[in-house]
Design a protein around this motif. Structure first.
Motif, PDB file in Angstrom:
ATOM      1  N   ASP A 101     -22.471  15.798 -40.555  1.00 51.79           N
ATOM      2  CA  ASP A 101     -22.192  17.225 -40.363  1.00 51.79           C
ATOM      3  C   ASP A 101     -22.808  17.640 -39.022  1.00 51.79           C
ATOM      4  N   LEU A 102     -21.944  17.877 -38.055  1.00 55.19           N
ATOM      5  CA  LEU A 102     -22.427  18.119 -36.682  1.00 55.19           C
ATOM      6  C   LEU A 102     -23.325  19.350 -36.585  1.00 55.19           C
ATOM      7  N   THR A 103     -23.008  20.373 -37.337  1.00 56.64           N
ATOM      8  CA  THR A 103     -23.800  21.611 -37.234  1.00 56.64           C
ATOM      9  C   THR A 103     -25.202  21.406 -37.790  1.00 56.64           C
ATOM     10  N   LEU A 104     -25.293  20.801 -38.961  1.00 60.87           N
ATOM     11  CA  LEU A 104     -26.611  20.584 -39.565  1.00 60.87           C
ATOM     12  C   LEU A 104     -27.449  19.629 -38.719  1.00 60.87           C
ATOM     13  N   CYS A 105     -26.817  18.575 -38.227  1.00 56.71           N
ATOM     14  CA  CYS A 105     -27.561  17.584 -37.438  1.00 56.71           C
ATOM     15  C   CYS A 105     -28.000  18.175 -36.107  1.00 56.71           C
ATOM     16  N   ARG A 106     -27.164  19.013 -35.539  1.00 59.97           N
ATOM     17  CA  ARG A 106     -27.530  19.687 -34.293  1.00 59.97           C
ATOM     18  C   ARG A 106     -28.773  20.546 -34.495  1.00 59.97           C
ATOM     19  N   ASN A 107     -28.820  21.277 -35.581  1.00 60.64           N
ATOM     20  CA  ASN A 107     -29.988  22.127 -35.835  1.00 60.64           C
ATOM     21  C   ASN A 107     -31.265  21.301 -35.909  1.00 60.64           C
ATOM     22  N   ILE A 108     -31.180  20.134 -36.533  1.00 58.43           N
ATOM     23  CA  ILE A 108     -32.361  19.290 -36.642  1.00 58.43           C
ATOM     24  C   ILE A 108     -32.746  18.717 -35.278  1.00 58.43           C
ATOM     25  N   LEU A 109     -31.750  18.142 -34.585  1.00 55.31           N
ATOM     26  CA  LEU A 109     -32.043  17.441 -33.323  1.00 55.31           C
ATOM     27  C   LEU A 109     -32.482  18.387 -32.212  1.00 55.31           C
ATOM     28  N   ALA A 110     -31.975  19.580 -32.236  1.00 52.96           N
ATOM     29  CA  ALA A 110     -32.335  20.528 -31.176  1.00 52.96           C
ATOM     30  C   ALA A 110     -33.789  20.967 -31.292  1.00 52.96           C
ATOM     31  N   ASN A 111     -34.354  20.876 -32.481  1.00 55.30           N
ATOM     32  CA  ASN A 111     -35.718  21.367 -32.708  1.00 55.30           C
ATOM     33  C   ASN A 111     -36.766  20.295 -32.918  1.00 55.30           C
ATOM     34  N   SER A 112     -36.317  19.086 -33.263  1.00 55.99           N
ATOM     35  CA  SER A 112     -37.284  18.082 -33.703  1.00 55.99           C
ATOM     36  C   SER A 112     -38.237  17.671 -32.586  1.00 55.99           C
ATOM     37  N   SER A 113     -39.507  17.535 -32.927  1.00 54.31           N
ATOM     38  CA  SER A 113     -40.462  17.036 -31.933  1.00 54.31           C
ATOM     39  C   SER A 113     -40.167  15.564 -31.606  1.00 54.31           C
ATOM     40  N   PHE A 114     -39.451  14.878 -32.472  1.00 55.66           N
ATOM     41  CA  PHE A 114     -39.110  13.482 -32.192  1.00 55.66           C
ATOM     42  C   PHE A 114     -38.106  13.360 -31.043  1.00 55.66           C
ATOM     43  N   THR A 115     -37.368  14.441 -30.766  1.00 54.09           N
ATOM     44  CA  THR A 115     -36.371  14.391 -29.693  1.00 54.09           C
ATOM     45  C   THR A 115     -36.654  15.429 -28.612  1.00 54.09           C
ATOM     46  N   ALA A 116     -37.857  16.023 -28.666  1.00 56.23           N
ATOM     47  CA  ALA A 116     -38.138  17.136 -27.740  1.00 56.23           C
ATOM     48  C   ALA A 116     -38.025  16.720 -26.273  1.00 56.23           C
ATOM     49  N   HIS A 117     -38.250  15.442 -26.002  1.00 55.73           N
ATOM     50  CA  HIS A 117     -38.224  14.974 -24.606  1.00 55.73           C
ATOM     51  C   HIS A 117     -36.809  14.652 -24.122  1.00 55.73           C
ATOM     52  N   THR A 118     -35.824  14.715 -24.984  1.00 56.14           N
ATOM     53  CA  THR A 118     -34.474  14.270 -24.602  1.00 56.14           C
ATOM     54  C   THR A 118     -33.695  15.378 -23.912  1.00 56.14           C
ATOM     55  N   ASP A 119     -32.705  14.969 -23.143  1.00 55.08           N
ATOM     56  CA  ASP A 119     -31.822  15.952 -22.511  1.00 55.08           C
ATOM     57  C   ASP A 119     -31.139  16.797 -23.576  1.00 55.08           C
ATOM     58  N   TYR A 120     -30.804  16.163 -24.677  1.00 55.30           N
ATOM     59  CA  TYR A 120     -30.090  16.905 -25.721  1.00 55.30           C
ATOM     60  C   TYR A 120     -30.887  18.134 -26.149  1.00 55.30           C
ATOM     61  N   ALA A 121     -32.164  17.927 -26.473  1.00 54.28           N
ATOM     62  CA  ALA A 121     -32.981  19.056 -26.923  1.00 54.28           C
ATOM     63  C   ALA A 121     -33.149  20.075 -25.814  1.00 54.28           C
ATOM     64  N   LYS A 122     -33.406  19.597 -24.610  1.00 52.34           N
ATOM     65  CA  LYS A 122     -33.610  20.534 -23.491  1.00 52.34           C
ATOM     66  C   LYS A 122     -32.353  21.371 -23.249  1.00 52.34           C
ATOM     67  N   ASN A 123     -31.210  20.705 -23.214  1.00 53.85           N
ATOM     68  CA  ASN A 123     -29.968  21.443 -22.961  1.00 53.85           C
ATOM     69  C   ASN A 123     -29.612  22.371 -24.106  1.00 53.85           C
ATOM     70  N   THR A 124     -29.821  21.890 -25.326  1.00 54.87           N
ATOM     71  CA  THR A 124     -29.442  22.722 -26.460  1.00 54.87           C
ATOM     72  C   THR A 124     -30.332  23.949 -26.545  1.00 54.87           C
ATOM     73  N   GLN A 125     -31.624  23.776 -26.144  1.00 59.61           N
ATOM     74  CA  GLN A 125     -32.531  24.915 -26.179  1.00 59.61           C
ATOM     75  C   GLN A 125     -32.228  25.892 -25.057  1.00 59.61           C
ATOM     76  N   ALA A 126     -32.084  25.334 -23.846  1.00 57.08           N
ATOM     77  CA  ALA A 126     -31.903  26.208 -22.690  1.00 57.08           C
ATOM     78  C   ALA A 126     -30.529  26.858 -22.697  1.00 57.08           C
ATOM     79  N   GLU A 127     -29.544  26.086 -23.082  1.00 54.79           N
ATOM     80  CA  GLU A 127     -28.158  26.570 -23.029  1.00 54.79           C
ATOM     81  C   GLU A 127     -27.515  26.421 -24.395  1.00 54.79           C
ATOM     82  N   PRO A 128     -27.926  27.209 -25.336  1.00 58.76           N
ATOM     83  CA  PRO A 128     -27.409  27.003 -26.699  1.00 58.76           C
ATOM     84  C   PRO A 128     -25.891  27.141 -26.785  1.00 58.76           C
ATOM     85  N   MET A 129     -25.302  27.833 -25.789  1.00 56.13           N
ATOM     86  CA  MET A 129     -23.865  28.044 -25.842  1.00 56.13           C
ATOM     87  C   MET A 129     -23.098  27.073 -24.960  1.00 56.13           C
ATOM     88  N   GLU A 130     -23.811  26.134 -24.340  1.00 59.25           N
ATOM     89  CA  GLU A 130     -23.155  25.222 -23.409  1.00 59.25           C
ATOM     90  C   GLU A 130     -22.053  24.416 -24.096  1.00 59.25           C
TER      91      GLU A 130
END
Length: 560
Positions: free
Chosen positions: A77-106
């Motif tokens: 489920d892309l929406t549920l997984c996105r919510n987890i990955l965008a916030n998780s400290s396990f992925t905080a260093h990744t581009d995914y988390a940075k982009n999703t946080q900075a540009e949630p509408m990208e």
DNA sequence: TCTGATCGCGCG
DNA sequence: AAAGCGCGCGATCAGA
């Protein structure tokens, strides 16, 4: 590997696209389009290859598939997984988390409500629906980004497990809504009749409530009092010389006055009538089933929430109406003292693990540090998990700390980190949201008056994060338990002919299976196997068990 | 008269 | 005014 189900890239014709993707989310063969009417048949055919279905939200497609008699083994489920990955400290260093946080509408995932909206009607008559929302290429790219983030995660194994369990949860939520909790209207009405009297006409109060209201007006000498109005009630209590600061039960219960007994009795009946009375039955029960909507990921800790009918608050009073069909039983299983056991595993507290060797954890703790007083041990331990500072549990904290420095230290560290504004993370990788605006606004202050508010915000966040790690890791465990149980129930259904055992209810640390009588023994064993599997998935080999208490009953009130 | 906030209470 | 954690929901209340 993956099959993405979405709107097609081409002009929106109402058709759906099925796009095969490889393990990295890259195209792995020709896409095909199907009409909504053909969807179920095509999914059924592809399911024999055991793909992982990918979609924006499980709720967009799965209700219609179930209505067409098609279920699937697994999904993402892309929406549920996105919510987890965008916030998780396990992925905080990744581009995914940075982009999703900075540009949630990208890369906008469509936030519009699910195509399935009204649970009660639609789940019974769900029709295949045309996909709106992002086209295949956008969702495939979202999947690739998520899988890349997962590969870069500091704990990829745990996080992959969490995403799989969360997605399995999304399937289970829709399946449970589809199946419904077996609900006997006649039994429910008998309970209402017994407590409230006959169903009243229109908006009138039921007989027994009206009688108590009259008694209350007499006792307070307030002939026109409406006991439903807290303000009126408060004034009337004060006039009668009752010093109450609120009209809450727990405060009133300590007051000695002839008005208190009828007032408390009235409040009890009033609650039953308004929350779970006849209009509740009319609204939420149809065809012998209660079908609430379960909201996976609805709580920041990872617990589920629900919408409709207060599904996670079914009062003990009416649980007798949750009743198995003829030839079936309800298997009600409860993870015994889940949160304390999770704390033991998280903190690796070997002393407390010893206390947990028996099924009754609190008794074990009482024996080790509280002179055998079980009630004290329970209050102390729950107080530690919730962050209690006052009252009995506050007083017992030093005693608990002396006996279990590791476990108490663990939750204390979580509280201190939260007070500082740090991110806390569950065992499998779900992280706390950032501190609230109020917290951020006040923490910089040098003003003395503001400092009190700042401290209060900090302590409040500390209590939240202290509890988050334990409650959230318990939710991780429960999600794995549920997913493991579902897998076993599906395998059993492959083996055995006849009616199937179905998951019909889930409540944080408790599951209910509606089970054909001949399968009761087997399914009960599966529930326990699944619990053991969940413990190992989260923590590996640790010296703490996660026992489940299983009751085989005709109706829910007979469990526990 | 409508809308959003608050109270109170059910569950884990 | 703060409150040991997390929720949903119905009735009342306050304000537009």
């Amino acid at each position: 590997m993956y099959v993405l189900l979405s709107a097609p890239d081409e002009a929106p014709t109402g058709a759906l696209a099925l796009t095969p993707l490889d393990a990295q989310g890259n195209p792995a063969g020709p896409a095909r389009t199907v009409t909504p009417a053909n969807l179920a048949a095509v999914v059924r055919e592809l399911e024999t290859k055991n793909p992982r279905w990918v979609w924006q939200r499980t709720g967009d497609f799965y209700p219609a598939l179930l209505s067409a008699g098609v279920s699937v083994e697994r999904c993402h489920d892309l929406t549920l997984c996105r919510n987890i990955l965008a916030n998780s400290s396990f992925t905080a260093h990744t581009d995914y988390a940075k982009n999703t946080q900075a540009e949630p509408m990208e890369e906008p995932l469509d936030e519009r409500p699910s195509l399935m909206s009204n649970p009660l009607q639609d789940s019974l008559f769900a029709e295949p629906v045309a996909a709106k929302g992002p086209p295949a290429s956008a969702l495939a790219s979202q999947l690739r980004a998520q899988l890349a983030a997962l590969r870069q995660a500091t704990e990829p194994g745990r996080l992959a497990l969490l995403l799989a369990a969360e997605s399995a949860g999304s399937l289970i939520a829709v399946e449970m809504q589809h199946a419904g909790l077996p609900w006997r209207t006649d039994l429910h009405e008998a309970i209402l009749q017994e407590h409230l009297g006959p169903r009243p006409q229109g908006l009138n109060r039921p007989e027994k409530m009206e009688a108590l209201a009259a008694e209350l007006r007499l006792a307070l000498n307030a002939p026109s009092l409406n006991p439903d109005s807290p303000q009126e009630l408060m004034r009337a209590l004060h006039r009668a010389g009752i010093e109450a600061k609120t009209t809450r039960q727990w405060e009133l219960v300590n007051i000695k006055h002839p008005a208190i007994e009828p007032l408390l009795a009235y409040k009890k009946l009033s609650r039953l009538h308004s929350a779970n009375g006849w209009s509740w039955l009319d609204t939420w029960v149809a065809d012998g089933r209660f079908r609430p909507e379960y909201v996976v990921g609805g709580v920041v800790s990872g617990r589920w929430a629900s919408r409709g009918g207060g599904a996670l608050q079914i009062p003990k009073q009416i649980r007798g109406a949750a009743h198995a069909d003829d030839g079936f039983k309800l298997i009600v299983a409860d993870a015994a003292q889940l949160e304390p056991r999770v704390l033991i595993a998280l903190a690796q507290d070997t002393k407390m693990a010893e206390a947990a060797r028996d099924k009754d954890l609190y008794a074990g703790i009482a024996a080790q540090g509280f002179g055998g007083e079980r009630a004290k041990a329970k209050v102390a331990l729950l107080g530690a998990i919730y962050g209690s500072t006052t009252g009995e549990s506050g007083r017992l904290m030093p005693q608990l700390t002396r006996t279990y420095p590791h476990a108490v230290g663990f939750v204390e560290d979580a509280a201190r980190a939260g007070e500082r504004g740090d991110t806390l993370t569950t065992r499998l990788g779900r992280s706390t949201p950032p501190p609230s605006d109020g917290y951020l606004r006040t923490q910089q202050t040098t003003n003395e008056a503001e400092q009190r508010r700042a401290d209060s915000f900090a302590r409040s966040r500390g209590r939240f994060t202290r509890n988050f790690v334990v409650q959230g890791s318990a939710a991780d465990w429960a999600a794995c338990w549920l997913a493991e149980l579902r897998r076993r129930l599906r395998a059993l259904a492959e083996e055995v002919r006849g009616p199937r055992a179905e998951l019909v209810f889930f409540l944080h640390d408790e599951v209910m299976v509606h089970c054909p009588e001949p399968l009761v023994e087997q399914v009960s064993a599966l529930v326990e196997d699944a619990a053991a599997a969940a413990g190992e998935l989260l923590f590996g080999k640790v010296p703490v068990a996660f026992p489940v208490t299983t009751a085989v009953v005709d109706s829910y009130d007979k469990a526990k």
